[in-house]
Design a protein around this motif. Structure first.
Motif, PDB file in Angstrom:
ATOM      1  N   ASP A  43       0.820  -1.216   0.000  1.00 23.32           N
ATOM      2  CA  ASP A  43       0.000   0.000   0.000  1.00 23.32           C
ATOM      3  C   ASP A  43       0.857   1.270   0.000  1.00 23.32           C
ATOM      4  OD1 ASP A  43      -2.297  -1.418  -0.158  1.00 23.32           O
ATOM      5  OD2 ASP A  43      -2.733  -1.379   1.995  1.00 23.32           O
ATOM      6  N   GLN A  44       2.021   1.202   0.666  1.00 25.63           N
ATOM      7  CA  GLN A  44       2.907   2.375   0.649  1.00 25.63           C
ATOM      8  C   GLN A  44       3.530   2.552  -0.731  1.00 25.63           C
ATOM      9  OE1 GLN A  44       5.590   1.236   3.744  1.00 25.63           O
ATOM     10  NE2 GLN A  44       4.378   2.139   5.376  1.00 25.63           N
ATOM     11  N   LEU A  45       3.758   1.443  -1.408  1.00 24.19           N
ATOM     12  CA  LEU A  45       4.407   1.503  -2.724  1.00 24.19           C
ATOM     13  C   LEU A  45       3.472   2.041  -3.811  1.00 24.19           C
ATOM     14  CD1 LEU A  45       6.356  -1.834  -3.340  1.00 24.19           C
ATOM     15  CD2 LEU A  45       7.286   0.469  -3.489  1.00 24.19           C
ATOM     16  N   ILE A  46       2.220   1.592  -3.755  1.00 24.21           N
ATOM     17  CA  ILE A  46       1.288   1.858  -4.860  1.00 24.21           C
ATOM     18  C   ILE A  46       1.306   3.318  -5.348  1.00 24.21           C
ATOM     19  CG2 ILE A  46      -1.196   1.968  -5.429  1.00 24.21           C
ATOM     20  CD1 ILE A  46      -1.454  -0.794  -4.101  1.00 24.21           C
ATOM     21  N   PRO A  47       1.163   4.318  -4.455  1.00 24.97           N
ATOM     22  CA  PRO A  47       1.120   5.693  -4.987  1.00 24.97           C
ATOM     23  C   PRO A  47       2.429   6.148  -5.628  1.00 24.97           C
ATOM     24  CG  PRO A  47       0.959   5.674  -2.575  1.00 24.97           C
ATOM     25  CD  PRO A  47       0.952   4.260  -3.015  1.00 24.97           C
ATOM     26  N   LEU A  48       3.501   5.447  -5.370  1.00 22.86           N
ATOM     27  CA  LEU A  48       4.798   5.856  -5.919  1.00 22.86           C
ATOM     28  C   LEU A  48       5.090   5.193  -7.264  1.00 22.86           C
ATOM     29  CD1 LEU A  48       6.867   5.424  -2.627  1.00 22.86           C
ATOM     30  CD2 LEU A  48       5.911   7.543  -3.517  1.00 22.86           C
ATOM     31  N   LEU A  49       4.271   4.208  -7.630  1.00 23.12           N
ATOM     32  CA  LEU A  49       4.582   3.419  -8.825  1.00 23.12           C
ATOM     33  C   LEU A  49       3.894   3.963 -10.064  1.00 23.12           C
ATOM     34  CD1 LEU A  49       4.389  -0.171  -7.307  1.00 23.12           C
ATOM     35  CD2 LEU A  49       6.398   1.278  -7.633  1.00 23.12           C
ATOM     36  N   GLN A  50       4.370   3.516 -11.207  1.00 27.01           N
ATOM     37  CA  GLN A  50       3.777   3.920 -12.485  1.00 27.01           C
ATOM     38  C   GLN A  50       3.255   2.691 -13.202  1.00 27.01           C
ATOM     39  OE1 GLN A  50       6.238   6.390 -14.968  1.00 27.01           O
ATOM     40  NE2 GLN A  50       7.132   7.391 -13.211  1.00 27.01           N
ATOM     41  N   GLU A  51       2.376   2.935 -14.171  1.00 25.51           N
ATOM     42  CA  GLU A  51       1.778   1.850 -14.925  1.00 25.51           C
ATOM     43  C   GLU A  51       2.843   0.850 -15.381  1.00 25.51           C
ATOM     44  OE1 GLU A  51      -0.734   3.367 -17.897  1.00 25.51           O
ATOM     45  OE2 GLU A  51      -1.541   1.390 -18.383  1.00 25.51           O
ATOM     46  N   ASN A  52       2.501  -0.413 -15.267  1.00 27.69           N
ATOM     47  CA  ASN A  52       3.370  -1.510 -15.725  1.00 27.69           C
ATOM     48  C   ASN A  52       4.532  -1.855 -14.813  1.00 27.69           C
ATOM     49  OD1 ASN A  52       2.072  -2.430 -17.942  1.00 27.69           O
ATOM     50  ND2 ASN A  52       2.935  -0.845 -19.269  1.00 27.69           N
ATOM     51  N   ASP A  53       4.733  -1.075 -13.759  1.00 20.93           N
ATOM     52  CA  ASP A  53       5.763  -1.478 -12.790  1.00 20.93           C
ATOM     53  C   ASP A  53       5.374  -2.859 -12.238  1.00 20.93           C
ATOM     54  OD1 ASP A  53       7.096   0.855 -13.161  1.00 20.93           O
ATOM     55  OD2 ASP A  53       6.545   1.778 -11.249  1.00 20.93           O
ATOM     56  N   ILE A  54       6.388  -3.599 -11.811  1.00 21.59           N
ATOM     57  CA  ILE A  54       6.129  -4.981 -11.373  1.00 21.59           C
ATOM     58  C   ILE A  54       6.556  -5.173  -9.921  1.00 21.59           C
ATOM     59  CG2 ILE A  54       6.612  -7.416 -11.842  1.00 21.59           C
ATOM     60  CD1 ILE A  54       7.707  -6.126 -14.602  1.00 21.59           C
ATOM     61  N   VAL A  55       5.619  -5.660  -9.125  1.00 18.23           N
ATOM     62  CA  VAL A  55       5.916  -5.953  -7.724  1.00 18.23           C
ATOM     63  C   VAL A  55       5.971  -7.475  -7.586  1.00 18.23           C
ATOM     64  CG1 VAL A  55       5.034  -5.773  -5.364  1.00 18.23           C
ATOM     65  CG2 VAL A  55       4.745  -3.857  -6.953  1.00 18.23           C
ATOM     66  N   VAL A  56       7.041  -7.970  -6.996  1.00 18.40           N
ATOM     67  CA  VAL A  56       7.210  -9.425  -6.875  1.00 18.40           C
ATOM     68  C   VAL A  56       7.314  -9.792  -5.393  1.00 18.40           C
ATOM     69  CG1 VAL A  56       8.608 -11.410  -7.569  1.00 18.40           C
ATOM     70  CG2 VAL A  56       8.539  -9.372  -9.042  1.00 18.40           C
ATOM     71  N   ASP A  57       6.351 -10.558  -4.922  1.00 16.63           N
ATOM     72  CA  ASP A  57       6.397 -11.009  -3.525  1.00 16.63           C
ATOM     73  C   ASP A  57       7.168 -12.329  -3.474  1.00 16.63           C
ATOM     74  OD1 ASP A  57       5.919 -11.866  -0.943  1.00 16.63           O
ATOM     75  OD2 ASP A  57       3.856 -12.509  -1.363  1.00 16.63           O
ATOM     76  N   LEU A  58       8.305 -12.288  -2.798  1.00 19.81           N
ATOM     77  CA  LEU A  58       9.142 -13.489  -2.713  1.00 19.81           C
ATOM     78  C   LEU A  58       8.973 -14.218  -1.375  1.00 19.81           C
ATOM     79  CD1 LEU A  58      12.500 -12.166  -4.235  1.00 19.81           C
ATOM     80  CD2 LEU A  58      10.853 -13.641  -5.335  1.00 19.81           C
ATOM     81  N   GLY A  59       8.014 -13.760  -0.579  1.00 16.22           N
ATOM     82  CA  GLY A  59       7.836 -14.373   0.743  1.00 16.22           C
ATOM     83  C   GLY A  59       6.987 -15.641   0.658  1.00 16.22           C
ATOM     84  N   ASN A  60       6.800 -16.287   1.811  1.00 10.89           N
ATOM     85  CA  ASN A  60       5.915 -17.451   1.876  1.00 10.89           C
ATOM     86  C   ASN A  60       4.503 -16.943   2.099  1.00 10.89           C
ATOM     87  OD1 ASN A  60       7.353 -19.824   1.521  1.00 10.89           O
ATOM     88  ND2 ASN A  60       8.018 -19.903   3.647  1.00 10.89           N
ATOM     89  N   SER A  61       3.794 -16.605   1.021  1.00  2.85           N
ATOM     90  CA  SER A  61       2.440 -16.060   1.201  1.00  2.85           C
ATOM     91  C   SER A  61       1.397 -17.110   0.879  1.00  2.85           C
ATOM     92  CB  SER A  61       2.225 -14.859   0.276  1.00  2.85           C
ATOM     93  OG  SER A  61       3.071 -13.817   0.633  1.00  2.85           O
ATOM     94  N   GLN A  62       0.223 -16.928   1.493  1.00  2.00           N
ATOM     95  CA  GLN A  62      -0.884 -17.833   1.199  1.00  2.00           C
ATOM     96  C   GLN A  62      -1.348 -17.595  -0.232  1.00  2.00           C
ATOM     97  OE1 GLN A  62      -3.201 -17.139   4.742  1.00  2.00           O
ATOM     98  NE2 GLN A  62      -4.170 -19.113   4.448  1.00  2.00           N
ATOM     99  N   TYR A  63      -1.574 -18.660  -0.977  1.00  2.00           N
ATOM    100  CA  TYR A  63      -1.838 -18.469  -2.407  1.00  2.00           C
ATOM    101  C   TYR A  63      -3.134 -17.701  -2.667  1.00  2.00           C
ATOM    102  CZ  TYR A  63      -5.331 -22.195  -2.634  1.00  2.00           C
ATOM    103  OH  TYR A  63      -6.458 -22.950  -2.459  1.00  2.00           O
TER     104      TYR A  63
END
Ligand code: 6PG
Length: 635
Positions: free
Chosen positions: A253-273
């Motif tokens: 949520d902190q990242l979203i306003p700073l990003l631009q269209e097509n930027d890619i966020v990759v979660d490398l943690g052990n997250s629930q699918y």
């Protein structure tokens, strides 16, 4: 990304010198000075009273700043925000300076700046003075001109482009042990990298900067300011996140306003699918891209090459796969152990099943250790020798290899293992696998028993009390110890545990309309991950060109292996249990096998019972299955 220069950000009051100057300093990881902080009180009072400063007022102030810049040594960078409106002020400013100056002029028209100034509440400058500032302003040709009538994001893009700072290719958020190791892995594969770690007073301070200082030889820039971190990345931005699950959404949520269209966020943690699915949807809806990637291999894998299981949109994967493949472990043919597995949480689903198999594999080794120690009276060193031999055979696995080592480690004269409290902790991935299996209706008893075994282990105090009440028999076996039989039992249990895990993936394919290639999953699990083993190498070919309708137990290679070892598993389990050894995962694999190869199960009786007490109905063997029947059972 570092240029060594003095950057002077100048322009009239209200043009954004302090904000932009600070951001540039953050990008460069250098000090920032605000010329306003160097005004003597008389100047401040004058400006606050709406009286413009004259050349005489500015003389001492400029001299103090010139002295400051004169102290900057070669090889250092510094950013100064200063109005520096007239040429003679600028010359005065740099008269002692030894190093090159980069002038950055923040340009805006009168009404834009006035509008900004009238919104500033806590500043001594009076908007009425703006006229005099525009009158004094002399714009030099040598300055970079930055138009400030845009968003901060765009202004910073312009600044970075114009001052020729090369942006970094990849960003990584979260410098825990895994994050640091992944950062080193990326940076040593010649990827220019920005890293960010939050600042938490007394808990997490200067993590990113310290990390960069410790690794000066690598191309890494450290940030504790998220905005600057984001600006330091080339477009489309590729941001890998490795933070604890409970703060992941906050970071996104902190990242979203700073990003631009097509930027890619990759979660490398052990997250629930399921959460990965939701996050992917949320980011896709606002024009951003999201990948959920499971990574396995622990700390060492993160540094030297983990196994990577990617999920999300294919084109998002394509945009970052170059970097994921660079850092991944390599299989025996030197291909990266990194694969795209599908959309909607497929990567994290596969990682979750990996962990389920991992839980059961660990428990199988622990149960075998218990049998050898309690039933056959072997000491850990003797057990280690057996495991070492097995590890030279088809039973070879990473987990068996580490166990062989663990069993030999001493603390003084004693074995360290004997000093470790027998309560197994868990972070949840095993439990998630069980939940998902329940939702899919897939039996994964070896995995669920491994999870439950950890829960049972946590009841230490009660186990101690109950042992004194119930444990009256000796647990020493009166039969001979046959290593070959034990090895076969272990082999059969391992094959069945893996079949259970891979079957879960096969079933998920049909229920979620994924096309996860089981041979490819086995391949990326041959190196780097925690469950890498010889068996996994075999599965790469065993699972090639599967008929998706067939159960994996139908495969010839699987049935051949099970046929030659299953009787040992059944005997071993029965024997161990009869002597009071708890063998939840061995017996779960034995029971799974027995149940799966039993054409007539007693479930007809279960159906009859259900129908008896609840009129839940049943189908008949002599009629079509869709037809349902109910009987009034009371005679
Ligand atoms: C891996 C591991 C890793 C983690 C386990 C531990 O593949 O690298 O699985 O993800 O160490 O999740 O899980 P527990 O703390 O639940 O045992």
């Amino acid at each position: 990304m570092n240029n060594h220069l003095v950057y002077i950000v100048f322009g009239v009051s209200g043009s954004g010198k302090t904000t932009i100057g600070r951001l540039i300093a953050n990008q460069l990881g250098c000090d920032f000075f605000d010329a306003d902080d160097f005004h003597p009180q008389v100047n401040i009072d004058k400006m606050a009273a709406g009286i413009p400063l004259n050349d005489k007022d500015r003389k001492d102030w400029l001299e103090r700043l010139a002295e400051l810049l004169g102290q900057i040594e070669k090889g250092q960078s510094v950013v100064l925000a200063c109005s520096a409106l007239k040429e003679k002020y600028r010359q005065a400013l740099i008269k002692h300076s030894q190093i090159a100056i980069q002038w950055i002029f923040l340009e805006g028209n009168y009404s834009t700046i006035l509008n900004r100034l009238s919104q500033r509440t806590r500043h001594f400058f009076k908007p009425e003075l703006l006229h005099s500032q525009f009158n004094d302003l002399e714009v030099p040709e040598y300055a970079i001109r930055i138009n400030v009538s845009k968003s901060k994001n765009k202004i910073m893009e312009d600044v970075m482009n114009q001052i020729g700072l090369e942006k970094n290719k990849v960003g990584l958020i979260g410098l825990g042990v895994m994050g640091k190791n992944l950062a080193l892995n990326l940076a040593t594969k010649s990827t220019s990298l920005s890293v960010y770690n939050r600042e938490l007073k007394g808990l997490e301070e200067n993590i990113a900067k310290d990390f960069c200082n410790e690794n000066k030889e690598l191309s890494i820039n450290g940030f504790d300011n998220l905005e600057s971190f984001v600006y330091s990345l080339s477009l489309p931005r590729k941001i890998f996140i490795l933070v604890k699950a409970d703060v992941l959404d906050q970071v996104i949520d902190q990242l979203i306003p700073l990003l631009q269209e097509n930027d890619i966020v990759v979660d490398l943690g052990n997250s629930q699918y399921q959460l990965t699915r939701t996050r992917e949807q949320k980011l896709n809806d606002i024009g951003l891209r999201f990948l959920g990637c499971g990574i396995s291999g622990g700390e060492e894998g993160a540094l030297n090459g983990p196994s990577i299981m990617a999920g999300g949109k294919k084109e998002a994967y394509n945009a970052v796969s170059e970097y994921l493949k660079k850092i991944a472990s390599k299989d025996k043919s030197n291909y990266p152990c990194c694969a795209y597995l599908g959309s909607g949480g497929a990567g994290h689903f596969v990682k979750m099943v990996h962990n389920g198999i991992e839980y059961a594999e660990m428990q199988l080794i622990a149960e075998m250790y218990q049998v050898l120690r309690k039933l056959y009276n072997l000491d850990p060193i003797g057990i280690s020798k057996i495991f070492a031999q097995w590890n030279q055979s088809e039973l070879n696995s990473y987990l068996l290899g580490i166990t062989e080592k663990i069993l030999k480690v001493k603390e003084g004269k004693d074995l360290l293992l004997d000093k470790i409290l027998d309560k197994a902790k868990q972070k949840g991935t095993g439990g998630w696998t069980v939940q998902a299996a329940l939702e899919l209706g897939v039996p994964i008893s070896s995995i669920s028993e491994a999870v439950m075994a950890r829960s049972t282990s946590s009841m230490k105090n009660m186990r101690v009390k109950l042992e004194s009440i119930y444990r009256f028999n000796s647990q020493k076996s009166d039969s001979e110890f046959e290593e070959d039989e034990l090895a076969k039992a272990y082999k059969a249990a391992r094959i069945l545990n893996h079949i259970i895990g891979f079957e879960m993936l096969r079933q998920a394919n049909s229920q979620f309309r994924w096309e996860i290639d089981l041979s490819e999953v086995a391949r990326i699990w041959t190196k780097g991950c925690i469950i890498r083993s010889n068996l996994m190498e075999e599965f790469v070919s065993t699972f090639k060109n599967l008929n998706s309708e067939n159960h994996l137990l139908q495969l010839d290679q699987v049935s051949e292996n099970i046929r030659t070892s299953i009787s040992s598993l059944l005997k071993f389990t029965g024997h161990g249990i009869s002597y009071g050894i708890s063998l939840p995962v061995f017996s779960a694999t034995a029971n799974y096998f027995n149940a799966m190869v039993e054409s007539q199960s007693p479930a007809n009786l279960i159906q009859a019972q259900r129908d008896f007490f609840g009129a839940h109905t049943y189908s008949r063997v002599d009629r079509p299955e869709e037809e349902i029947y109910h009987t009034n059972w009371t005679i």
